[in-house]
Structure formats: structure tokens, C-alpha cells
Design a protein around this motif. Structure first.
Motif: not given
Ligand code: MLT
Ligand code: MN
Ligand code: ZN
Length: 304
Positions: A14-15, A21-24, A30-31, A33-36
Motif C-alpha cells: 500500500f499504495p 482506488c480511493d485508498n491508493c 495526501g487526502s 490519513n494512512a500509513k504506507s
């Protein structure tokens, strides 16, 4: 026992390199809030010096850089990895074996006969390594009997067959055999700490429950939130269950199933890039929290 999460994502990481997709996409712009996350692998040790590497992801090189105990400087060439334990023969769990080819002695690999077959036929990395460091195969019998990884003191491993999926290149893809995929109860004989690890877990079959009940920590399949997640995210058509992964949300899902283990620490790993639990601010995270379930991240340390 020290448990280090080296990689917490499913295949692709990830990504994922080609995914919007919405997450990647949200991670890249930058929209979100997630960790690679790199691809699924952990290592365990009792003394913090000698480690068993469990699964070997294509990202192993970066994972070793990020976790210095695996690269101690005791000699001109050195590693803290005493042996590799494989849960299956999937690309995300075995491709990294090729990255360990510079080892100065045969690489000890602990896996079932089914996985060894895949790794000498459909995906012949063990044949390929015979031209480099070579491998030294130790057979896991997936009936729960205990084995040790040579050089890793005080840790006893128990491999247990389970229902997931052999990879597409396996002769067993559509003809499941015991040992295509396993779960593992890993116990520290000094502290009594017990980890149940199953990054691929399609069904919580009754024979697994006694092992899971003994565990102080369950580190299990967190691939997909919904069974039809690939299609609802617009990136594929396969159901999670068709890929050998139990979805989390909904009737019979992982959240409901983990309710059977109120005393254990419960953590999801092998998270697919489509899974909404990657969003740290999402409602799905709230749902997990209220069910006492954590989400693994690269660099997470668990002491048992
Ligand atoms: C899986 O567990 O299904 C894999 O992550 C798929 C893959 O690596 O392509
Ligand atoms: Mn996988
Ligand atoms: Zn994606």
C-alpha cells in the motif's frame, strides 16, 4: 517473545504501484490519513539477536534496512535471520527468498511438502537458489506438532493446516491439499507468551479453535473489509473468500468470529490496499476499536 511486524500489507503493498482506488489515490494526493505498508511478513525472537523470519516478502530488502536487528555487524557478512518459515507459497510471501541469495550458506527454509512442491515447480525459487546460496528444506507437518528453527532459542512453532488458497501457479489452486496454507501457534517457552499467526485465513474451522484459544495474541487475516470489496472499489471481480480470505465486516466475518476470544489481543495483518481500515480516521476503525481489534503497521512491535 519479541514479534516484529516487518510488513503489514497484502500482495501489492500500500499504495499498490498501479492502483488508483480511493485508498491508493487518497494516499498519493495526501487526502487520506494512512500509513504506507510493505508486503506481509513478521519475524520473531526470544533473545532479540536470533530471529525466525516468517514469510519473505518482495520488500524484504527495505524491511531489513528498517529493522537493524536483522542486519547486525558481527562480521563482514552477517544476518540475524537464522531461518525462514513459510505459511504458503504466495508471491507476497516467497519472492523475497531471491533477495536473500547472497547468504554464505544454504538458507534454512521451514515449510510444508505442498509449499516445497510449489516452490520447486510452479514458482521454482528453490531450484533457482540452488545456483546461489542454496536452501536447506525442513518439512513442517501441519498437524500442530511442535518444531524449532535451528539457532532460535526457546521458541516452539506449531504449524496447523487451514483453509485458504494455493496461488494461481500452484498445481493445487483448484485442488486443495492439507498444507497449501497453514496457521502457526508460536510459543515462547520462557515467558509462556503465545502468538497465533495466520495472514491467510479463509475459514475459522473447528480444528483451529483450540490453538487460537491458547494464544495471548491473534495476528490474523485482515485482507478485506467486505467480501465484494474488489468489485465495490472498482478494481476487480474476485470475492475475498474466493482468494482464501475471510472478510471482516458482516455476518460470519472476522470481527464477529474474533468475539470468541475475549482475553486475547487481536490484531489484523495482511491488509489489502482496497481495505477502508487503512484510513485511520474512518468509521471502520471505530468499529474495530469498539470490538477491541487493532490494525498492524510496519514497525509494530508486540512483546509476549
Ligand atoms: C493473497 O494473499 O491473495 C495475495 O496477497 C495475492 C497476491 O499476492 O497477489
Ligand atoms: Mn497474500
Ligand atoms: Zn488501491
Amino acid at each position: 517473545m519479541k514479534v516484529q511486524v516487518l510488513g503489514s500489507a497484502a500482495g501489492g503493498g500500500f499504495p499498490q504501484w498501479n492502483c488508483n482506488c480511493d485508498n491508493c489515490a487518497g494516499f498519493r494526493n495526501g487526502s487520506l490519513n494512512a500509513k504506507s505498508r510493505t508486503q506481509s511478513s513478521i519475524c520473531v525472537s526470544s533473545n532479540g539477536v536470533d530471529w525466525a523470519l516468517i514469510n519473505t516478502s518482495p520488500d524484504i530488502r527495505q524491511q531489513i534496512i528498517d529493522f537493524p536487528p536483522l542486519q547486525p555487524g558481527r562480521g563482514k557478512r552477517d544476518t540475524g535471520i537464522r531461518g525462514v518459515v513459510l505459511m504458503d507459497s504466495q508471491i507476497d510471501h516467497t519472492t523475497g527468498l531471491l533477495m536473500l541469495r547472497e547468504l554464505a550458506h544454504p538458507l534454512p527454509i521451514y515449510c510444508t511438502d505442498m509449499v516445497q512442491q510449489d516452490l520447486t515447480t510452479g514458482f521454482p525459487v528453490m531450484n533457482m537458489l540452488s545456483h546461489y546460496c542454496d536452501t536447506n528444506w525442513h518439512q513442517i507437518t501441519p498437524d500442530g506438532s511442535g518444531f524449532q528453527v535451528e539457532g532460535v532459542e526457546d521458541i516452539l512453532f506449531h504449524g496447523i493446516y487451514l483453509s485458504s488458497k494455493a496461488p494461481p501457479y500452484s498445481p493445487h489452486r483448484h485442488d486443495p491439499h492439507q498444507g497449501d496454507n497453514i496457521g502457526m501457534l508460536i510459543e515462547d517457552q520462557k515467558t509462556g507468551g503465545r502468538l497465533f499467526y495466520a495472514p491467510g485465513l479463509g475459514v475459522l474451522e473447528p480444528h483451529l479453535l483450540p490453538y487460537m484459544q491458547q494464544a495471548s495474541c491473534l495476528l490474523v487475516d485482515g485482507t478485506c473489509w467486505l467480501n465484494d470489496e474488489m468489485s465495490t472499489r472498482g478494481v476487480g471481480s474476485k470475492l475475498a473468500t474466493e482468494m482464501g480470505h475471510l472478510y471482516q465486516f458482516g455476518e460470519g466475518g472476522m470481527i464477529e468470529q474474533l468475539g470468541q476470544f475475549p482475553d486475547a489481543r487481536k490484531i489484523l495483518i495482511h491488509i489489502n490496499n482496497t481495505n477502508p481500515i487503512l484510513n485511520e480516521d474512518g468509521v471502520e476503525r471505530e468499529i474495530l476499536k469498539s470490538n477491541d481489534i487493532e490494525v498492524a503497521w510496519d514497525g509494530m512491535q508486540i512483546t509476549l
